[in-house]
Structure formats: C-alpha cells, structure tokens
Design a protein around this motif. Structure first.
Motif, PDB file in Angstrom:
ATOM      1  N   ILE A 140     -34.325 -28.437 -12.253  1.00  0.00           N
ATOM      2  CA  ILE A 140     -35.380 -29.133 -11.515  1.00  0.00           C
ATOM      3  C   ILE A 140     -36.697 -28.637 -12.066  1.00  0.00           C
ATOM      4  CG2 ILE A 140     -36.329 -29.653  -9.237  1.00  0.00           C
ATOM      5  CD1 ILE A 140     -33.642 -28.735  -8.067  1.00  0.00           C
ATOM      6  N   ARG A 141     -37.477 -29.574 -12.644  1.00  0.00           N
ATOM      7  CA  ARG A 141     -38.704 -29.196 -13.311  1.00  0.00           C
ATOM      8  C   ARG A 141     -39.855 -29.176 -12.302  1.00  0.00           C
ATOM      9  NH1 ARG A 141     -38.107 -33.064 -18.683  1.00  0.00           N
ATOM     10  NH2 ARG A 141     -36.172 -32.111 -19.467  1.00  0.00           N
ATOM     11  N   LYS A 142     -40.535 -28.010 -12.211  1.00  0.00           N
ATOM     12  CA  LYS A 142     -41.694 -27.800 -11.349  1.00  0.00           C
ATOM     13  C   LYS A 142     -41.504 -28.453  -9.986  1.00  0.00           C
ATOM     14  CE  LYS A 142     -44.976 -27.263 -15.148  1.00  0.00           C
ATOM     15  NZ  LYS A 142     -46.243 -27.720 -15.754  1.00  0.00           N
ATOM     16  N   PRO A 143     -40.613 -27.901  -9.206  1.00  0.00           N
ATOM     17  CA  PRO A 143     -40.313 -28.533  -7.902  1.00  0.00           C
ATOM     18  C   PRO A 143     -41.501 -28.400  -6.954  1.00  0.00           C
ATOM     19  CG  PRO A 143     -39.226 -26.411  -8.084  1.00  0.00           C
ATOM     20  CD  PRO A 143     -39.811 -26.687  -9.426  1.00  0.00           C
ATOM     21  N   TYR A 201     -42.404 -23.615 -10.002  1.00  0.00           N
ATOM     22  CA  TYR A 201     -41.621 -22.875 -10.987  1.00  0.00           C
ATOM     23  C   TYR A 201     -40.271 -23.558 -11.164  1.00  0.00           C
ATOM     24  CZ  TYR A 201     -45.037 -19.182 -10.322  1.00  0.00           C
ATOM     25  OH  TYR A 201     -46.194 -18.472 -10.256  1.00  0.00           O
ATOM     26  N   ASN A 202     -39.861 -23.802 -12.428  1.00  0.00           N
ATOM     27  CA  ASN A 202     -38.591 -24.464 -12.703  1.00  0.00           C
ATOM     28  C   ASN A 202     -37.454 -23.709 -12.040  1.00  0.00           C
ATOM     29  OD1 ASN A 202     -40.098 -26.184 -14.226  1.00  0.00           O
ATOM     30  ND2 ASN A 202     -39.281 -25.541 -16.216  1.00  0.00           N
ATOM     31  N   ALA A 203     -36.446 -24.476 -11.546  1.00  0.00           N
ATOM     32  CA  ALA A 203     -35.284 -23.891 -10.871  1.00  0.00           C
ATOM     33  C   ALA A 203     -34.026 -24.579 -11.374  1.00  0.00           C
ATOM     34  CB  ALA A 203     -35.409 -24.029  -9.356  1.00  0.00           C
ATOM     35  N   THR A 204     -32.892 -23.863 -11.316  1.00  0.00           N
ATOM     36  CA  THR A 204     -31.605 -24.411 -11.762  1.00  0.00           C
ATOM     37  C   THR A 204     -30.565 -24.189 -10.687  1.00  0.00           C
ATOM     38  OG1 THR A 204     -31.032 -22.344 -12.855  1.00  0.00           O
ATOM     39  CG2 THR A 204     -32.102 -24.004 -14.192  1.00  0.00           C
ATOM     40  N   LEU A 205     -29.610 -25.140 -10.608  1.00  0.00           N
ATOM     41  CA  LEU A 205     -28.431 -25.024  -9.753  1.00  0.00           C
ATOM     42  C   LEU A 205     -27.214 -25.087 -10.655  1.00  0.00           C
ATOM     43  CD1 LEU A 205     -29.464 -27.466  -6.869  1.00  0.00           C
ATOM     44  CD2 LEU A 205     -29.687 -24.984  -6.919  1.00  0.00           C
ATOM     45  N   SER A 206     -26.280 -24.154 -10.507  1.00  0.00           N
ATOM     46  CA  SER A 206     -25.136 -24.069 -11.417  1.00  0.00           C
ATOM     47  C   SER A 206     -23.849 -24.013 -10.621  1.00  0.00           C
ATOM     48  CB  SER A 206     -25.236 -22.828 -12.310  1.00  0.00           C
ATOM     49  OG  SER A 206     -26.396 -22.876 -13.080  1.00  0.00           O
TER      50      SER A 206
END
Length: 1150
Positions: free
Chosen positions: A1106-1109, A1062-1067
């Motif tokens: 991060i695409r499909k980690p 599942y795509n994930a983001t860091l901000s």
C-alpha cells in the motif's frame, strides 16, 4: 603557539604556599573569590590542540585519572600548581607520569627555578598525587599543556591551558622559530621542519616494543586519528610526516610503465639491508634508480641491482644515516618514488663511570665507554645538565667510543654525583674532593750557638705554595737587617745573624691554612771565665733534685730522640750512657753520643718502638760522680683494626662494625676513618674526614644492587694506621614493600587459608619468601604460623583452635630482612561457615557422554559446600556398586572411574551432594558404543544390462549407537578380489553399476556406526551373472500420482497499525496445486485494478504493498486463493494513524 622556557636555571627549592601561589583543583565546582595576590583557576573544557590539529582523544581510552588537572589563569610573577590524581587499586605497578607543553616538549628536562614536579602516595587511599608547580610565572609560560599517565598496557592523558595575564615581553622567545623550515627559496611551505632546537634537551627514551611501520599505519588511518597515532608511537615531527604523507597520497594516473610501484615509505634499522622492488609492464625495459634526484651508479657492493622477469630490485646493504633519503625508479618518462627512513639503534653504555676521590686542586677525569662511535651523550651533576661555561670549568672530550668529563682544578664545590646519559642507558659515579694534607719532609731542630754566631732554622714541607709565619715565644718575628726570613720552593728559613743573649727562646713555624706547627729551641752559649776551685765534683742538672728522679720523655716513632743533659764538674767529667745493664755506644748508626762543655748529648736517629725504656747517664771525674735516670717513651701510629663486619644493609646504606686495634701506638685512639669501593673498581672512597669515635658506623649514599667492600683506619694523636683488611663483599638492598591483596581464601573449624599477591616493589635483591604470623585478639604477641619461609602466595594454616579470633599478617623477606607487614583489616573467627551444596557439572557432561567399549572413563565433577558434603552415586535408580565402578571423593570434587568400559556400563548415573537436609543433584548419561553387527537378508532385487539392484535389512545389533551408513563391495567369482562399490551408503538398497558382461559376481555389505565397520559382512548366498548383449530390458510401469491439492494458507494475515504517509505491506503464504489465482479485497471490494496497490507473489509468498496510505485506507483486507480443487481466504484489520496524533503524543509525554 606559546613560547617555552628555553633555558632554565639551576634547580631551586619550591617555596611554600602563600600569597602569589594558585592551587589548581580538578573539581569543576566554582571557586571562591580570590584574595589579593592569589589567582583562581576556572574550570574549562580541554582546549583545542595547537596549529589546527584535532585535540588529543586518548583521555577517554581507559580513564586512569581520578582527578584531572584543569585549566588555570595566573598573573606574571605569581605561582600556580596543577594537580593530577591516579588510583593504584587496579594497577599492577607504579604509574609513570609525563608533563608536556604543547605537543611534545617534555617538561621533566626543564625542572629548575621556575618549574618543580612532585609526587606523593597515600597508602590508606592507594592514590598517587602528581603536582606541577610553576613558580614566578612569565608571559611565555602561557599555552596548552598535556599530562600523560601510563602503567603497563594502560594509558590516559588530559589537556589543559595556562593563561598568563600581562602583555608579552618584547624580548620574549617564540617557540615557532624552532619550527621554521630549512628552505632556501623563501617559500612558506617548502623545505623540511628543523626540530633540533627542541630535541637538544629532550630526554631520549628507548622503546622496547617491537618495530612497527608507522608510515603504513598513517597512510591507512583517517585524519582524525593522526594525533592519536603520533602520541601512541612517539612521533615528534608530525607535521613534517603529514607533509610527506600528503605528497605520497596524491592520486596518480594509471601507469603504463609500472604494474606495481614502490611502497610510499620504507623503514630499516641502521646496519641492516633493505630491498626495494617494482614490477614493470615490459620485462625487457631498462630502469634507472635515483637517490635524492641523482642516479645511483653500479659500483661496489653498496647497491645491488637485480632484474627477474618483470620485477626490478634495488638492494641497499649496510644502511647508514646517509642512506636516509628519497629514492625513485625511472622507466622512460615515468617514475615512482618512495622514502627510506633509517632507524638508529639505541646507544648503550659498555663501561660505567667509576667513583673517584681526589685532592683539592687536582685534575679529575671521568670516563665512560659507549657502544657506538660518535654518539651524543649528556652529562649531569646532581640532576643538573653540565655545559661548557665561560670559565671552562668542565671540558668534554670524545675519543672513539670513549667519552670524558674533565675538571681541571677540583674544588669542594665539585663534590657530588655525576651521571652520563645516552638514549639507551645511563651510568652514575660519585666524586669526593679532599683538602690536601701538608706533609713535613724536614722539621726544624734545636740550636745552641755562641755569641756573634749565626743561627739558621730550616724546615721543608710538601706544598711549595704554602706560606707560613715565624714566631718567637708566641710573638711574630719580623724581618730586619739582622733577621732574614726566606721561602724558596718547599724550604722555609729563618736566619739570625750576630746572635745575642736576647735571641734565646722557643721558635715556631706555623703554615698558613693548616692546624699544626713546627717548634725548636735556640740556646745561647755564653762563655764565662769563672775562678773555681781546681777540684769540682761532677753534677747532672735536671729538673728533679733527687739523684734517682725519673723523667719521662715522649718521642714519636721515626723522629729524632735528642737527650741534652747539662752537667758541671772540674776537671771535665766523663759521660757513660746505659740502658738497663748495657752500655750504649755508637756502634749502631742511629745512636750518637756527644759531650761538649757543660752538656752531654744523647741522640737516636729515627726512634723505634724497641728504643723505649729507662736510660741512665753517669758522669765521673776525680772529684766524684753523679747519675740520673731518664724514662723514654716511643709513641707510634696504632696497628690496623681487624677486618670490619657488615651488620645490616639498607637500600643505599649499611651498618659496619669493627674491633679496636690490638696496639694503640702508646696514645689513646681518637677515632677511625672508613673507606669503601665497588667490587669491580680499584678506587677507594673516603667516607669521613674527621675521625669517627665509635666502632659502629652507618655508611650511606651507595647504589642499590652494586657490591661493595669496606675497610677501616685507626687514628691516634700521632697519626693514622695502615688500613684494615677489606670486609666481606656486600650488596646494599632494601626490604621489599609489603605484600598486597591479603585476604582469606577459606576457613574451617581448625584451619584457615590465606592468599596474597607479591609486593609491588621487590628491589635489587631476590625475594626469599614470605613469613606468616598470627596474634590472638586482645594481645600484642605475634606468633610464627609456619616454620621458615613460604615461597608460595597461598598458605593453609592447620591445627587451630575452633572459636579463636585471630589477626594475621604476612611479611616478605629478602637479603635486607622483612618488609612492612600486610595485615588483615579485622580478626578472623576460626569457625567453618555453612555453604549450600552446589554441583558444577562440566559442559561436556550436560549431554550424552560417549565412550567406546574398552576405553577408560574418568569423570571429574567439582562441587562446593561446607562442611564437607556427603556424596552419593547411583545408576538407574540403584546405588552404585564398587565392583561396577570406582568412586573417589574429596572436599571439592568427586571422580567416577571405570577402568575398562562394557556395554552394560551404559545408562544414567545420578549424583547427589548432601549437607544435612540440603542437597543438590545432577545426572550424567553414559553411552558405551561398540562395533555394529552385520546387515541381514542381502539379496538381488533385479539385474539389467551392466547393473544389479541389491537390497538388505539393518543389523539386529547397532552397537548402541546409530547406523550411519553401509559399505557395499563386489567380487568377480573368478578372482575373488573385493572392490568397494558404495562407501557410507545411507539407504538399505543400492544399484551396482559398470559391471562387466559375461562375469559372475557376488556382493557383501558392512554396516558402519560411530565406532567403525562391522566385524563381519553379510554376503549374498547366490551369485549373479551379467548376460551379454541382446537381452532387452522391460521397464516397469508405474501409476501416475495425483499431486493436485486445494489452496490452503500456511501463514495468515496479521492485524497491523501503521502511520499515514509511509508505505506498508501485508504478507501471507499459500500453497496449492495447480497454482491458485489470488485476488485481494478491501472491505469486500476487489482492489486488483487500483494503482495505489501493488500485488506480489513469489514462491507462494503473497505481498500487498500500500503506497503512502491515508486514513481512508484503513479497513478489513482479505486475500482469496482459488484453483480447480477449491478455494481459501484469509483476512486482517488495518489501522492507519495520522502523524499529527503521533506528534501530539510526543508533546504529551514531554
């Protein structure tokens, strides 16, 4: 769809439970095995609605049912019962219930031999039980049923099925025949639905709710809501309406001729007008209006055609049922259509039926008048609908607004209550049929005849159809050649030719079917030649041997008095009749004195009361004289009783009492006959046909709320008196039901406060008030707690003894008397209960309470606590002086009052409520504000071109609130007229622009706060002159400010745990001038050029996607920002969890 019972027989009593009856219980628990002849009802889910429509979903709206009827099975010929229970604890009025078969067949109109509806109420549990008994089930009873219950704004319904085991009878009636369409072309889906077969017996209920556009609701509702809307608004022809709606919803191409088409449907009440409107594209185009495909012609005032710009209107005035049709507007080859529905108003009853009492065999005509001609009405007798049967027992007649029910020859079976119903009301009247009383117009008279003469007994009665029998000395007389019996009309004759001595005797005529007879005596006069002495003294031959014997003869007033006294004497004696000392002669036309051979006859025609007395007869001849006294007693009907008095009244009854008549007519009173009538009627109804022996009578079967009058007849052995004067008008009313919700609202050491709600049923009489009583524990004596009646539903009883245990009850009173009492469940101890003090500070006092100087402060703060708490006010920690502010305390609240506020009243007010060692506190911030002072030090800062820069200082006195602006004004020194330059200027400096060159100006400034402008302004000491052109403005020089800043992260990265795939983001967020360069690292390795990652930056917010980690993507991520002023970094840990571990965790949790 199952077949309904189209025609039910007369209502019959419900048989007792026994073999062959099934009791459907609402509990879902499985039932025991049924015995022989008994059927159990399995629990099932609600069956789907018929014809493919969705089931009724309204049963989940409010949930009024505590127990719902369940589906059941029954064998043909057996009985089954469905039970529904509703709790009345949360209801304001009695619930009403309806039972339906299918979707709309109301079973209330089908009650009779095979269907019985019952309801009971348990006062202890407050539960209504409704039962539907199906008796002697038939195959066509099978199908889907529905039970609906409603109470004011609450509603609930439940579906259930009935299965009848056995093959359907071949001659069974199919209800689907009632749903056949009125098509003539043979197509299944053409024509309109005809429901007249179902609606014929259906009770019409007038809906008092406001009119709603059901078409608009259906057109906007989803299909799943159609069934719910049909039930809610009483739609019976749902399928027909859905068919029309389907035609209306067909998608049409965008019209070139119409900008706005007709609405899909319109609805109008009968007699009103409606306007149909369309908007056409071309304002000069001609339109045609069609009704059911036929063009509407412009004639008369029925239709009004209007054309206003692009709008075209058709107005239909005085709408009738003939206007209920499809309408269309045609423009060229295009047209738009609509449906018009004309709603018929309810028919009300203008003139009610009147009670009638008739004799048997007479013609009965019951009449009512309705509000509209041609309306349909339904006649009922004792709850059963009347129809035109083969014998034409009942005839129904319409004459305009008047409707008649005619019974040609009334019988005793026709007695009962007759009711006429319309869809807007009903009226009821009572019919009593009485046997005819036979009247005697001419009675038979005594006869004295000689041998060979003819004897004729003749009588006349009121009914020419009555036959009778003649008797002689108790033996029936038979006709023979010498005896003739005839009956012509009302006259009955017995003729005896050639009278013989054996014909002498008592003759009696007995009418058939009547308990009385007519009697007379036939005396045979035999002519004998006796050789007697020439001188024979006269003698009177009476029953008594003594000369002074008194014989009493009783005669009915109005009848003939005939005294026939046998006498002897030779020569024939003379006869003298006297009454008292007065000689009776034939001077009065009623009195006749006659002497014949051996008899002296004294006759009075139509005896009267004054004819009563002692009559003496004296006979004389030369040989002597004889006398005898005869006592005559005249009896009559009694005098009428006095006007009756109504002792008490009930819901449909009253108790009436009267005094016996002053004169009983000479005969003892046998009894009394009573009559009643409605106040607005002229017909008196007899209440009893057999004389009632007492002087107190309970009259029943009256209508509650209708005024009545009563009158009485006295009856003795002679007959019935004239009627008494009518009683005072009275209205039958019943006591109300008991008050509800009785509870204790408050109790102290010497008082108690009781509270209750009004009775559920008040009835026709107005509620007069409530009576409150109490009783000490252990005694049965109830003592009134208040004098008279209370109109309120809350009462406080004072001056009670502390520690007493008392029971309390409340009764409602109306004209009929007290209702059943509402009693508290247990005794109440008169003792105050300790309650902790608590201050209920109003919401508006929880922040600063602002008042202007001079205004009034009136703060009310409620609190609770028992016994009465002590209230203390203080300001800024010091006790509150009464001269500073007024305080008034009660048992439930405290009031702080300041008549005219000043600045010194501002501050914190503390409230303390204390009971012994327990207390509660609250504080109130009072802010008294005033107008601010003027600003200070107003001066000119600079002047250039048409502009002047001003500057000033805030005022020393801000009025105890924030300064929220300033008003700047200017004035030309020549005119000194002031104009506003800036209003509500927030700063303490401003620039006045658009000044006129060559003029000299002065300025002033007002300060503004919450209250308003300061009373005085601050004015410039000097004036400023606006020089003319030619003067150059030198702009000041400013040192350039250095805004550069090293990078700094204002929001760091946060450690995260994500799921693989599942795509994930860091901000994070960074700031810096100039804009820093951002670089992302994973485990200190630059990932800027990897395709798996996407870096975003917007307004200083940095995002790494991060695409499909996968598990490999876990680690330490770092973001680095660099510019000329320096650099900054931020990092976080990322954990990637596999999906398999997640599934395993779910299995472990299971």
């Amino acid at each position: 769809m199952p077949e309904p019972v189209k025609k039910t027989e007369a209502p019959a009593e419900v048989p007792a439970d026994g073999p062959g009856e099934s009791k459907v219980k609402p509990e879902p628990a499985p039932a025991a095995a049924p015995s022989q002849g008994e059927t159990s009802a399995p629990t099932q889910d609600a069956p789907p609605a018929e014809d493919g429509h969705p089931p009724d979903t309204r049963q989940d709206l409010t949930g009024l049912f505590t127990e719902k009827p369940q589906s059941g099975e029954v064998t043909v010929g057996e009985n089954i019962t469905f039970v529904a229970k509703v709790s009345a604890e949360s209801l304001l009025k009695k619930p009403s219930i309806k039972w339906f078969k299918g979707k709309w067949m109301d079973l209330a109109s089908k009650s009779g031999k095979h269907l019985q509806l019952k309801e009971t109420f348990d006062r202890n549990t407050k539960v209504y039980t409704f039962e539907m008994h199906i008796i002697d089930a038939k195959p066509n009873f099978a199908g889907a049923y529905r039970c609906e219950v409603s109470s004011k704004d609450k509603f609930d319904s439940c579906n259930f099925d009935l299965t009848v085991h056995e093959a359907r009878a071949p001659g069974g009636l199919d209800i689907r025949t009632a749903f056949r369409r009125t098509s003539t072309d043979g197509k299944d889906d053409s024509g309109e639905l005809d429901f007249s077969g179902l609606l014929k017996k259906r009770a019409v209920h007038v809906n008092a709710e406001p009119d709603v556009d059901v078409w608009n609701i259906l057109s906007r509702a989803p299909p799943t809501e159609y069934e719910k809307i049909a039930f809610q608004y009483g739609i019976t022809d749902l399928r027909g309406m859905l068919k029309r709606l389907k035609k209306m919803k067909k998608e049409e191409k965008k019209s070139e001729a119409f900008l706005k088409k007709l609405d899909p449907a319109y609805q109008v009440s009968k007699g009103h007008k409606i306007k149909l409107a369309v908007e056409v594209a071309n304002e000069n185009v001609e339109v045609k209006w069609l009704k059911n495909g036929q063009e509407i012609q412009k004639s008369g005032s029925k239709y009004i055609f209007e054309s206003v710009g692009n709008m075209r209107y058709l107005t239909i005035t005085h709408c009738s049922l003939a206007d209920d049709a499809a309408y269309a507007c045609v423009v060229g080859d295009e047209k738009c259509t609509t449906e018009l529905f004309v709603k018929e108003p309810p028919v009300t009853i203008v003139k009610n039926l009147e009670d009638q009492m008739v004799m048997k065999g007479e013609r009965v005509e019951l009449m009512c008048e309705v509000s509209e001609e041609g309306a349909n009405v339904k006649w009922e007798k004792d709850g059963v609908e009347l129809t035109r049967d083969e014998s034409l027992k009942y005839r129904f007649k319409k004459d305009g607004c008047k409707h008649y029910l005619i019974i040609n020859e009334a019988t005793k079976e026709d007695c009962g209550h007759y009711k006429v119903k319309t869809n807007g009301g009903e009226s009821m009247a009572e019919l009593l049929v009485q046997e005819k009383e036979l009247e005697v117009y001419q009675s038979i008279a005594d006869l004295t005849v000689k041998a060979k003469d003819q004897a004729v007994f003749k009588c006349e009665v009121s009914d020419e159809n009555v036959r009778g029998t003649w008797f002689k000395n108790g033996v029936e007389v038979k006709a023979d050649p010498r005896i003739n019996i005839s009956h012509i009309g009302r006259i009955h004759k017995l003729t005896i030719d050639d009278v013989k001595p054996e014909d002498e005797g008592d003759y009696t005529f007995v009418p058939d079917g009547h308990a009385f007879n007519l009697s007379a005596k036939l005396n045979f006069l035999e002519v004998k030649i006796d050789y007697v002495p020439r001188q024979d003294p006269p003698k009177i031959h009476l029953d008594c041997m003594s000369r002074t014997a008194e014989s009493t003869i009783v005669v009915v007033a109005g009848n003939k008095l005939r005294l026939d006294v046998p006498i002897t004497g030779d020569p024939a004696p003379t006869v003298i009749w006297t009454k008292g000392e007065k000689v009776v002669t034939e001077g009065d036309g009623r009195v006749h004195v006659e002497s014949t051979q051996g008899h002296c006859i004294f006759t009075i025609e139509g005896a009267e009361r004054q004819d009563e007395g002692i009559y003496s007869v004296v006979v004389r001849n030369p040989a002597g004289e004889d006398t005898a006294d005869i006592r005559v007693k005249v009896v009559d009907v009694p005098d009428p009783p006095q006007a009756p008095v109504i002792l008490s009244v009930g819901e449909d009854s009253c108790i009436v009492q009267w005094e016996p008549p002053q004169f009983d007519g000479g005969e003892p009173i046998i009894g009394y006959v009573l009559e009643r009538k409605k106040m607005k009627s002229y017909r008196w109804m007899r209440l009893n046909f057999d004389p009632f022996p007492e002087t107190t009578y309970e009259a029943k079967r009256m209508i509650e709320g209708v005024p009545y009058e009563m009158r009485v007849y006295a009856v003795n052995g002679i007959g019935m008196s004239r009627h008494s004067p009518a009683s005072q008008p009275f209205v039958p009313v019943a006591p109300t039901s008991e008050p509800t919700g009785l509870h204790v609202d408050d109790v102290s050491d010497t008082s108690i406060t009781l509270k209750w709600r009004a009775p559920e049923r008040i009835g026709a009489a107005e509620l007069e008030g409530y009576g409150v009583e109490y009783c000490k524990e252990g005694t049965d004596e109830w003592i009134p707690a208040i004098q008279g009646l209370s109109e309120r539903t809350l009462v406080t009883l004072k001056n009670l003894t502390t520690g007493d245990k008392l029971m309390f009850r409340v009764r409602a009173y109306n004209m009929a008397g007290p209702s059943p009492p509402a009693v508290l469940a247990q005794p109440i101890t008169i003792r105050e209960i300790m309650q902790r003090p608590k201050i209920w500070l109003p919401r508006y006092l929880r922040q600063s309470f602002v008042k202007k100087v001079g205004e009034t402060v009136n703060i009310v703060i409620p609190f609770q606590g028992k016994p009465r708490p002590k209230v203390i006010w203080s300001k800024d920690g010091k006790p509150l002086d009464s001269s500073f502010a007024s305080v008034r305390n009660s048992e439930f609240d405290t009031i702080l009052f300041i008549r005219r506020t000043e600045r010194k009243h501002s501050g914190q007010y503390d409230l303390q409520v204390q009971i012994e060692n327990v207390e509660d506190t609250a504080k109130v911030m009072l802010q008294v504000v005033d107008l601010p002072g003027p600003p200070e030090a107003l001066r000119f800062v600079d002047s250039w071109g048409f502009n002047v820069a001003l500057e000033w200082k805030p005022p020393k006195d801000d009025g105890n609130c924030e300064i929220n602006g300033y008003t700047v004004q200017k004035a030309d020194k020549k005119t000194m007229e002031w104009y506003t330059v800036h209003d509500h200027c927030r700063r303490t400096h401003c620039v006045a622009s658009d000044l006129i060159m060559g003029n000299e100006y002065i300025f002033r400034v007002y300060s503004i706060n919450l209250v308003g402008l300061s009373p005085e302004p601050c004015t410039t000491k000097d004036s400023v002159f606006i020089q003319k052109s030619g003067i150059s403005y030198k702009s000041p020089t400013y040192k350039k400010h250095d805004f550069s800043e090293a990078p700094k992260f204002t929001h760091p990265l946060v450690d995260r745990s994500i799921i693989a795939g599942y795509n994930a983001t860091l901000s994070c967020a960074v700031r810096g001038i100039p804009k820093p360069k951002v670089t992302w690292y994973k485990n200190k390795m630059d990932i800027s050029n990897e395709a798996k990652y996407r870096m975003l930056s917007k307004q200083g917010v940095l995002t790494l996607e991060i695409r499909k980690p996968c598990a490999f993507d876990g680690g330490v991520y770092m973001c680095k920002a660099v510019n000329d002023q320096g650099e900054d970094t931020v990092e976080c840990k990322l954990e990637v969890r596999s999906q398999i571990a997640k599934e395993e965790k779910k299995e472990a949790n299971k």
